[in-house]
Design a protein around this motif. Structure first.
Motif, PDB file in Angstrom:
ATOM      1  N   ASP A  29       0.859  -1.183   0.000  1.00  0.00           N
ATOM      2  CA  ASP A  29       0.000   0.000   0.000  1.00  0.00           C
ATOM      3  C   ASP A  29       0.896   1.234   0.000  1.00  0.00           C
ATOM      4  N   HIS A  30       0.605   2.163  -0.904  1.00  0.00           N
ATOM      5  CA  HIS A  30       1.451   3.354  -1.026  1.00  0.00           C
ATOM      6  C   HIS A  30       1.463   4.195   0.255  1.00  0.00           C
ATOM      7  N   HIS A  31       0.295   4.395   0.832  1.00  0.00           N
ATOM      8  CA  HIS A  31       0.225   5.230   2.038  1.00  0.00           C
ATOM      9  C   HIS A  31       0.904   4.554   3.231  1.00  0.00           C
ATOM     10  N   ALA A  32       0.705   3.270   3.370  1.00  0.00           N
ATOM     11  CA  ALA A  32       1.383   2.539   4.450  1.00  0.00           C
ATOM     12  C   ALA A  32       2.892   2.542   4.225  1.00  0.00           C
ATOM     13  N   ALA A  33       3.314   2.486   2.963  1.00  0.00           N
ATOM     14  CA  ALA A  33       4.745   2.533   2.650  1.00  0.00           C
ATOM     15  C   ALA A  33       5.343   3.869   3.072  1.00  0.00           C
ATOM     16  N   GLU A  34       4.626   4.953   2.779  1.00  0.00           N
ATOM     17  CA  GLU A  34       5.101   6.282   3.195  1.00  0.00           C
ATOM     18  C   GLU A  34       5.211   6.363   4.721  1.00  0.00           C
ATOM     19  N   ASP A  35       4.199   5.844   5.408  1.00  0.00           N
ATOM     20  CA  ASP A  35       4.238   5.833   6.876  1.00  0.00           C
ATOM     21  C   ASP A  35       5.411   5.013   7.389  1.00  0.00           C
ATOM     22  N   LEU A  36       5.645   3.874   6.759  1.00  0.00           N
ATOM     23  CA  LEU A  36       6.737   3.000   7.179  1.00  0.00           C
ATOM     24  C   LEU A  36       8.085   3.677   6.978  1.00  0.00           C
ATOM     25  N   VAL A  37       8.266   4.328   5.850  1.00  0.00           N
ATOM     26  CA  VAL A  37       9.531   5.029   5.590  1.00  0.00           C
ATOM     27  C   VAL A  37       9.712   6.168   6.586  1.00  0.00           C
ATOM     28  N   GLN A  38       8.657   6.924   6.844  1.00  0.00           N
ATOM     29  CA  GLN A  38       8.772   8.037   7.792  1.00  0.00           C
ATOM     30  C   GLN A  38       9.131   7.533   9.190  1.00  0.00           C
ATOM     31  N   THR A  39       8.503   6.450   9.609  1.00  0.00           N
ATOM     32  CA  THR A  39       8.808   5.884  10.921  1.00  0.00           C
ATOM     33  C   THR A  39      10.255   5.409  10.979  1.00  0.00           C
ATOM     34  N   ALA A  40      10.688   4.711   9.927  1.00  0.00           N
ATOM     35  CA  ALA A  40      12.061   4.212   9.891  1.00  0.00           C
ATOM     36  C   ALA A  40      13.070   5.358   9.886  1.00  0.00           C
ATOM     37  N   LEU A  41      12.773   6.404   9.120  1.00  0.00           N
ATOM     38  CA  LEU A  41      13.690   7.536   9.075  1.00  0.00           C
ATOM     39  C   LEU A  41      13.707   8.305  10.398  1.00  0.00           C
ATOM     40  N   ALA A  42      12.570   8.387  11.066  1.00  0.00           N
ATOM     41  CA  ALA A  42      12.541   9.047  12.380  1.00  0.00           C
ATOM     42  C   ALA A  42      13.400   8.271  13.380  1.00  0.00           C
TER      43      ALA A  42
END
Length: 179
Positions: A29-42
């Motif tokens: 899922d594109h939106h879940a992917a964005e959330d996952l990347v943001q969490t990982a980068l944080a």
């Protein structure tokens, strides 16, 4: 502090698209992917000063993404989400360069990949999409090399079985004796 922020910003600018593609393949899922990347980068930013091996940054961030994704599908509140039978309207080509655009066009393969268990999908994504070795994949997933091999083998077998049409073997043509 400025050096930390500058180094982290340059890393994010250089690797964000690749990390988003990996996250998309993990989540589907594109939106879940964005959330996952943001969490990982944080999480990576918080540990930025402790990361001494800058060459291993991608491995570190991928490990954080896999761990976080595993936490997501284990949480009970994620199971309360319901899927709808109809997808919302969206353009055929995403002007933002949706990282999953080409994967969605592969239809059956994409459907089969999404149907794999999360740990099998993670093994396939890391081994074949990210082109990591078995040892690197095992390190990221926190398992043995043998486990990576068996998960990958099972996942590929499931993908092949789903893509291969079930056909009955045709009888061999009758031999003609030509002299």
């Amino acid at each position: 502090m400025a050096d930390t922020a500058e180094g982290f910003s340059s890393y994010v600018a250089a690797r964000h698209a690749a990390l988003t593609r990996t996250a998309f393949l993990l989540t589907g899922d594109h939106h879940a992917a964005e959330d996952l990347v943001q969490t990982a980068l944080a999480r990576t930013y918080l540990a930025w000063r402790r990361i001494h091996n800058q060459a291993a940054l991608d491995s570190y961030v991928r490990r954080v993404m896999v761990n976080e994704h595993t936490l997501w599908w284990r949480r009970a509140w994620r199971r309360r989400e319901t899927l709808t039978a109809e997808l919302p309207d969206r353009p055929a080509t995403d002007p933002r360069g949706d990282p999953g655009g080409s994967a969605e066009q592969d239809g059956d393969l994409w459907r089969l990949l999404r149907a794999l268990p999360a740990h099998h999908r993670a093994a396939v994504v890391l081994r074949y999409f990210e082109d990591l070795s078995e040892a690197e994949t095992a390190e990221i997933l926190g398992c043995s090399i043998g486990t990576v091999k068996s998960r990958t083998h099972r996942a590929l077998a499931a993908l092949r079985a789903g893509l291969t049409p079930a056909t009955t073997p045709e009888p061999a043509p009758a031999r003609r004796d030509v002299r």
